[in-house]
Design a protein around this motif. Sequence first.
Motif, PDB file in Angstrom:
ATOM      1  N   GLY A  29       4.152  16.750   4.191  1.00 25.96           N
ATOM      2  CA  GLY A  29       2.882  16.278   4.574  1.00 25.96           C
ATOM      3  C   GLY A  29       2.767  16.067   5.992  1.00 25.96           C
ATOM      4  O   GLY A  29       4.022  16.210   6.726  1.00 25.96           O
ATOM      5  N   HIS A  30       1.533  16.140   6.606  1.00 28.92           N
ATOM      6  CA  HIS A  30       1.641  15.754   8.111  1.00 28.92           C
ATOM      7  C   HIS A  30       1.162  14.107   8.175  1.00 28.92           C
ATOM      8  O   HIS A  30       0.190  13.771   7.763  1.00 28.92           O
ATOM      9  CB  HIS A  30       0.224  16.649   8.565  1.00 28.92           C
ATOM     10  CG  HIS A  30      -0.066  16.301  10.016  1.00 28.92           C
ATOM     11  ND1 HIS A  30       0.616  17.000  11.063  1.00 28.92           N
ATOM     12  CD2 HIS A  30      -0.776  15.261  10.710  1.00 28.92           C
ATOM     13  CE1 HIS A  30       0.297  16.655  12.201  1.00 28.92           C
ATOM     14  NE2 HIS A  30      -1.035  15.766  11.818  1.00 28.92           N
ATOM     15  N   ARG A  31       2.087  13.540   8.979  1.00 35.64           N
ATOM     16  CA  ARG A  31       1.946  12.030   9.068  1.00 35.64           C
ATOM     17  C   ARG A  31       1.489  11.578  10.381  1.00 35.64           C
ATOM     18  O   ARG A  31       2.006  12.246  11.476  1.00 35.64           O
ATOM     19  CB  ARG A  31       3.222  11.247   8.658  1.00 35.64           C
ATOM     20  CG  ARG A  31       3.335  11.516   6.937  1.00 35.64           C
ATOM     21  CD  ARG A  31       4.924  11.145   6.589  1.00 35.64           C
ATOM     22  NE  ARG A  31       5.801  12.191   7.183  1.00 35.64           N
ATOM     23  CZ  ARG A  31       6.221  13.117   6.664  1.00 35.64           C
ATOM     24  NH1 ARG A  31       5.795  13.623   5.509  1.00 35.64           N
ATOM     25  NH2 ARG A  31       7.113  14.040   7.107  1.00 35.64           N
ATOM     26  N   LYS A  32       0.769  10.313  10.383  1.00 31.80           N
ATOM     27  CA  LYS A  32       0.427   9.979  11.789  1.00 31.80           C
ATOM     28  C   LYS A  32       1.712   9.423  12.320  1.00 31.80           C
ATOM     29  O   LYS A  32       2.621   9.021  11.625  1.00 31.80           O
ATOM     30  CB  LYS A  32      -0.600   8.936  11.624  1.00 31.80           C
ATOM     31  CG  LYS A  32      -1.880   9.256  11.142  1.00 31.80           C
ATOM     32  CD  LYS A  32      -2.793   8.035  11.068  1.00 31.80           C
ATOM     33  CE  LYS A  32      -4.249   8.816  10.991  1.00 31.80           C
ATOM     34  NZ  LYS A  32      -5.092   7.514  10.383  1.00 31.80           N
ATOM     35  N   GLN A  35      -0.044   9.661  -0.815  1.00 35.69           N
ATOM     36  CA  GLN A  35      -0.717   9.656   0.418  1.00 35.69           C
ATOM     37  C   GLN A  35      -0.064   9.228   1.638  1.00 35.69           C
ATOM     38  O   GLN A  35      -0.244   9.972   2.772  1.00 35.69           O
ATOM     39  CB  GLN A  35      -1.887   8.743   0.490  1.00 35.69           C
ATOM     40  CG  GLN A  35      -2.965   9.288  -0.720  1.00 35.69           C
ATOM     41  CD  GLN A  35      -4.112   8.287  -0.755  1.00 35.69           C
ATOM     42  OE1 GLN A  35      -4.209   7.178  -0.193  1.00 35.69           O
ATOM     43  NE2 GLN A  35      -4.912   8.161  -2.325  1.00 35.69           N
ATOM     44  N   VAL A  36       1.192   8.452   1.509  1.00 37.30           N
ATOM     45  CA  VAL A  36       2.005   7.914   2.704  1.00 37.30           C
ATOM     46  C   VAL A  36       2.665   9.321   3.214  1.00 37.30           C
ATOM     47  O   VAL A  36       2.997   9.464   4.291  1.00 37.30           O
ATOM     48  CB  VAL A  36       2.924   6.989   2.015  1.00 37.30           C
ATOM     49  CG1 VAL A  36       4.012   6.887   3.172  1.00 37.30           C
ATOM     50  CG2 VAL A  36       2.061   5.739   1.729  1.00 37.30           C
ATOM     51  N   ALA A  37       2.733  10.269   2.357  1.00 36.94           N
ATOM     52  CA  ALA A  37       3.603  11.442   2.661  1.00 36.94           C
ATOM     53  C   ALA A  37       2.636  12.321   3.717  1.00 36.94           C
ATOM     54  O   ALA A  37       3.012  13.370   4.086  1.00 36.94           O
ATOM     55  CB  ALA A  37       4.037  12.289   1.518  1.00 36.94           C
ATOM     56  N   GLY A  59       0.744  -1.164  -0.066  1.00 33.42           N
ATOM     57  CA  GLY A  59      -0.154   0.060   0.098  1.00 33.42           C
ATOM     58  C   GLY A  59       0.799   1.325  -0.007  1.00 33.42           C
ATOM     59  O   GLY A  59       0.695   2.125  -0.675  1.00 33.42           O
ATOM     60  N   GLU A  60       2.006   1.210   0.821  1.00 31.52           N
ATOM     61  CA  GLU A  60       2.757   2.454   0.800  1.00 31.52           C
ATOM     62  C   GLU A  60       3.508   2.678  -0.431  1.00 31.52           C
ATOM     63  O   GLU A  60       3.744   3.679  -0.859  1.00 31.52           O
ATOM     64  CB  GLU A  60       3.714   2.275   1.994  1.00 31.52           C
ATOM     65  CG  GLU A  60       3.217   2.101   3.318  1.00 31.52           C
ATOM     66  CD  GLU A  60       3.827   3.123   4.404  1.00 31.52           C
ATOM     67  OE1 GLU A  60       5.051   3.247   4.214  1.00 31.52           O
ATOM     68  OE2 GLU A  60       3.320   3.128   5.324  1.00 31.52           O
ATOM     69  N   LEU A  61       3.756   1.532  -1.198  1.00 32.49           N
ATOM     70  CA  LEU A  61       4.441   1.690  -2.335  1.00 32.49           C
ATOM     71  C   LEU A  61       3.917   2.338  -3.346  1.00 32.49           C
ATOM     72  O   LEU A  61       4.218   3.169  -4.196  1.00 32.49           O
ATOM     73  CB  LEU A  61       5.157   0.244  -2.823  1.00 32.49           C
ATOM     74  CG  LEU A  61       6.298  -0.343  -1.956  1.00 32.49           C
ATOM     75  CD1 LEU A  61       6.492  -1.765  -2.377  1.00 32.49           C
ATOM     76  CD2 LEU A  61       7.601   0.616  -2.120  1.00 32.49           C
TER      77      LEU A  61
END
Length: 687
Positions: free
Chosen positions: A393-396, A375-377, A368-370
Amino acid sequence: MWRSWLLKGTTCLLQVAAPRLLHQRHVSSLSVRLVTHRLLHRTPCALHLRVNAQSWSRAFKKDAKSTVEFPTSPITVTDIKQYLRSKEIPFHDGYSCLHIPSIFVDPSTRRDSFSLFVDKTTGQFLCKDTQVEGSWEDLQDCLEVMQSGEQDSLSPHVLLGYPESLEEQEERERELREVQRIWSSSAPFADLPEDEVQLIKAMFQITKISNVTLKKFGVRLFKPTRSLVFPWFGGPDSSLKGVKLLSAQSTDAGRVIYNEATVPKSNSYHNLFGLHLVGRMDSEVVLTGHELDALAVSQAAGLPSVALPRGVSCLPPILLPYLEQFKRVTLWLGGDVLSWEASKIFSRKLAAHKSIVSFKQLREDVYGELINTDQVAGVKWTRFLELNRILKGHRKGELTVFTGPTGSGKTTFISEYALDLCMQGVNTLWGSFEINNVRLAKIMLTQFAMQRLEENLEQYDFWADKFEELPLYFMTFHGQQNIKAVLDTMQHAVYMYDINHIVIDNLQFMMGQENLSVDKFAVQDHIIGAFRKFATNSSCHVTLIIHPRKEEDGRELQMASIFGSAKASQEADNVVILQEKKLVTAPGRRSLQVTKNRFDGDVGIFPLDFIKSSLTFSSPVKGKLKLKKVPPKAGNEEEEEEVEAVAAAGKKAEVKKERATKTTKTTKTPQNTKTPAAGGESTKKSQ
Ligand SMILES: Nc1ncnc2c1ncn2[C@@H]1O[C@H](COP(=O)(O)OP(=O)(O)OP(=O)(O)O)[C@@H](O)[C@H]1O
């Protein structure tokens, strides 16, 4: 064809699902990447709404809105069990709740002997037969009263210790009338001409959903706004408790925008859509993020399926008792990273073991990350594009340390920075120890409205109503605090409201309570380490404001100005500094410097101009504004378009005003500007 896609998705997922642990429920995330999009040829709209602990149906105590209290006595499941044993109350150990016989139902009339559910994490309880709910303390009080009076059961009204105010009562009655009004003026699909049915189905891209399925779930059409109406049937008598309206609008660019509105309001809309169709003996359910997905799953797979009230944004614990009966819960939330992350968080709540994973589980996540690098960013800021360029970006799960000189505007900046994310659906919790919540909310509201509301008081209610819809919560702490109390509250909030971002303003307010015989920097390191651990374990981003330990006149701050040791700077994923260069020509001018970025290493600095009237640092948006639409209210389509047009005009006037204030102070923003969420927030688009 359709069915085979679904089964393919199911099989694929089941192969990667976690090995079932003893006594554990099977919670799996369906690979919607393979399925949903093709299934319905549509991507459901993102939901950016707030849930708080208020329950529309509850007949008593209401929580103070949007504030997160410190759980006075954090409870453990062992405490709960011990107490129940001491009272000789039998219980079943469920997935997320303990089940006990309801004390609010006469034993001779009990339909289900174990219908009272006690949340293992919070101790909060819900009786499914009577809808009585309350805290762990409330339950203990009830049990004491019952046992001391040697009664077999209590009246469900025994907890009416917190009567509704007249206003609350009126509001509830008004909402009930509104629900009935919408429902009675909505038409079942069977009563509509076939060509209209086809048109509506095309609009919502559900041409494959049959009329039978729509009827089964009770979906109707509200003609005045051409909205789909999803009913909320609940309570022991399965009566109509609320409705959700979904409308679709095409844009000039050929996209479809979905808007939704609920009655009662989102913070008390606790409906698992479709629940009334689930049988008492069903042991499997598919949990979807959207009502239309629940219809599709039910029709295509013939499985019981229910939809969350607010999509992937949260799974309110108050709904957990309704999922206890299922041995298998399949999460079908969406194929994007946000949905994957939500699946993981929800599955923890539903029973998956927190500390055991195998590569079989990780493998899908890695894939999914690849394929979703953007969105991962993380979530992008709409007001700080330069920050996206540097941090991406703002990540969890990350820890951001933020500093700046005394009085330079740290709180003001972080308020706008967090507001920007919150407006995009990032569930946010503020721990403001220095300034009180009223002052902080005033700053945020000014930044949200992008204008001085003091001068436009007639607009207050309009902006306050919109602001209330944000998924925003405040801790009720003020002044020096003990770190453990703060962390317990954060943990509680993450569980209750699926918080994704916590702002702590500031670390110095946790220092006072610690052992001062120890080196001050060792204490600071310890606290930073605790927040780091919390961020990772809870998949929640923590933004920690720290005062610099030394400020030298005229010199810019650096990493070493904050941290006592290299260890502490290693703990942070991002280090951001508000730099202040006092220029006579531009006194408000600041710069934002990123000095550490663990995600991809990019660092940099960019200027920020402060606009005093709106307390914002963001640069005015150039070009055509993209504005969020107002959720539809019955029969106001025309008004809605008008609102958008006025909004754009109002925003332009505001930008002009900022320029004009340099020469004159007499220009005013237009009165009665009904501007929806501005500030360059992008329109929700279907993907
Ligand atoms: N760039 C700026 N130019 C001028 N005034 C500003 C600027 N940024 C914030 N302010 C104002 O300065 C005051 C202090 O701001 P704020 O409380 O955000 O600073 P702070 O750095 O958090 O303060 P402290 O160091 O006390 O925690 C507020 O009245 C705010 O409106």
